[in-house]
Design an enzyme around this catalytic site. Sequence first.
Site, PDB file in Angstrom:
ATOM      1  N   SER A 152     117.560  20.841  83.054  1.00  0.00           N
ATOM      2  CA  SER A 152     116.915  21.158  81.774  1.00  0.00           C
ATOM      3  C   SER A 152     116.642  22.834  81.707  1.00  0.00           C
ATOM      4  O   SER A 152     117.407  23.226  81.828  1.00  0.00           O
ATOM      5  CB  SER A 152     115.476  20.045  81.702  1.00  0.00           C
ATOM      6  N   ASP A 319     120.016  11.103  76.727  1.00  0.00           N
ATOM      7  CA  ASP A 319     119.111  12.210  76.664  1.00  0.00           C
ATOM      8  C   ASP A 319     119.476  12.561  75.165  1.00  0.00           C
ATOM      9  O   ASP A 319     120.579  13.154  74.932  1.00  0.00           O
ATOM     10  CB  ASP A 319     119.713  13.086  77.576  1.00  0.00           C
ATOM     11  N   HIS A 352     116.120  12.086  78.683  1.00  0.00           N
ATOM     12  CA  HIS A 352     116.069  13.502  79.332  1.00  0.00           C
ATOM     13  C   HIS A 352     115.238  13.370  80.553  1.00  0.00           C
ATOM     14  O   HIS A 352     116.045  13.994  81.764  1.00  0.00           O
ATOM     15  CB  HIS A 352     115.252  14.490  78.719  1.00  0.00           C
TER      16      HIS A 352
END
Lengths: 378, 378
Positions: A152, A319, A352
Amino acid sequence: MASIGTVTAQSMHFAEPLALRSGAALRDYTLVYETYGTLNAARSNAVLVCHALNASHHVAGHYADEPAHTGWWDNLVGPGKPLDTDKLFVIGVNNPGSCFGSTGPTSPNPNHPGQAYGADFPVVTVEDWVDAQARLLDRLEITQLAAVLGGSLGGMQALAWTLRHPQRVRHCVAVATAPNLSAENIAFNEVARRAIVTDPDFHGGHYQRHGTLPKRGLRLARMIGHITYLSDDVMNTKFGRALRHGELAFSTQDIEFQIESYLRHQADKFAEYFDANTYLLITRALDYFDPAREAGGDLGRAFAPARHNRFLLVSFSTDWRFAPARSREIVKALVDNRIDVSYAEIDAPHGHDAFLLDDARYHGVLRAYFERVAAEAP
Amino acid sequence: MASIGTVTAQSMHFAEPLALRSGAALRDYTLVYETYGTLNAARSNAVLVCHALNASHHVAGHYADEPAHTGWWDNLVGPGKPLDTDKLFVIGVNNPGSCFGSTGPTSPNPNHPGQAYGADFPVVTVEDWVDAQARLLDRLEITQLAAVLGGSLGGMQALAWTLRHPQRVRHCVAVATAPNLSAENIAFNEVARRAIVTDPDFHGGHYQRHGTLPKRGLRLARMIGHITYLSDDVMNTKFGRALRHGELAFSTQDIEFQIESYLRHQADKFAEYFDANTYLLITRALDYFDPAREAGGDLGRAFAPARHNRFLLVSFSTDWRFAPARSREIVKALVDNRIDVSYAEIDAPHGHDAFLLDDARYHGVLRAYFERVAAEAP
């Protein structure tokens, strides 16, 4: 695979100012970090792990006095684990601006003795964090990392390493990340920031001076964030439309559905420990990251400095925050530069958040890659 | 295709209490409505248009004193338009609990003279709205609707008509809707509600008595809603990462990106005219809608009463709020009952908002369907 066991956080003070991308400078600062495994004699087996919004230097293991507080990537880092600390020396470092020990908005402001920085903490970017991390490596006398790894926002830092200090890193492993935020990503960040900034307890970011905490805003920010970390599918599987009390109460304010209860609980927990100014800073760092912008909008051109680095990119099918298509943009930019890149798109239901979870195919990919990284370390 | 021109809102008072699904009752109430076109001699050409969260009875045309305030579905309803008022008699009605004229939280509370209902307005559901609408039709002496039409939450009402009053409607046209909210849908509603309820100006829903308005909460609710109405694609096309001032200001609180400016503007506008208690009520009505629940979780069984109705379902490819898969669930339930259903999945970039827009393929489908509806009207 054993846990790494008890670990200890260390800290390093930097007296020389850190010039920031905004033009401002951080006058002096402390970084908190942890290390796992042993640096080899050639000092060539170090892997830096970069953290995302809500994490810290505490990547693996636990503290002697907090046995339940295991590191956020403990499933990945340890003896015999995919990032094998029997072979690699792993470093976790908390970024400046954070609220977990490194200098941040809750730290004393050297320009206003007796006061915390609060809203006066300078705006920090992914690039600034990478520069701060590079200074820590200088002190640790690590000239070149075997790899830099992050998921991320951490993945953005891993990418930025190859653009700012390509000669100081051999491999870049960037998981569940993106070359920049989409308009929708920025929009979600903006709602979270407005929730914090318009909380009457925020006081322009100087809530510490007022003896308040903008917990209402932080709770909302966390709820919004949490929704974007999960997939619609996993939410339906975990919560669906299950009721809290078995039947409807017909109330607009009470909890009716399990998902509401879960979100409120996550929000309450988060508001107890996270700093509101840090939330603003970190979401802005996400917004600002955009290596293509400085290369005339051409991501391929942006990655030209990384031509001697090797990359692994990983994305997850569900995601929707940083969808696989965003990772593929990075892969294309690397391929256009004839840069060595491996790419795995993992079919996983968790959205995610998958980058933090122990998925067999995902961890298999990382294990294989880090075996190669370790084997190559001179 | 001309606009319908000047229109006038009418109102009808109902003195008999409306029994609600919650067990409570609305003691008496007024419904505001508009009509367009002419009811034929057989009283068989009426089409009821049900509104969604943010809309009202003002479906088409404009008021004499507000020429710029055209109805929310003016592109669809009018002479020669897909819903052709030269052939059909169209009714728009504002639901109880709303803040656009029908009895709602800002109306006087008959149980507390001199005070508005505020938070004491009873919880209303999609089914309650449909029952209230049916009473309006009684007064208008319309025994059977040629069709009931709605998008999003309005689509849920259109579906509920066929379950509660199947003999009173021939065709059901449900656009961009779902058989119930997913956990993610509920989660977004819950964040919006928490933003409103935790605004210090909310005062437990009795802000009118306190002379305040929870505008902070309403702004956040609108921002969250707005993000879910648009597709990621259309946001990137319209705003992308464009900066407000051409270059970065490096600020956590000021506007940097155009998308932030747009969201704040939408939020400010909304907070000026929308009632916070209405927002809570309407999002709860969305949460509660779940015809399958009362049929043991079997949507097919839920639709058994509708076996003599005919349906058109329309969804949009980029709608991630109520994705095409949700419409297909309804289509399957209808097909399982051997019910006459047409289904169109429109490839459109605009996300959920597409149902309000003038898309040629979408409007073509509606035009063809309503020509059939009009031709069948005795």
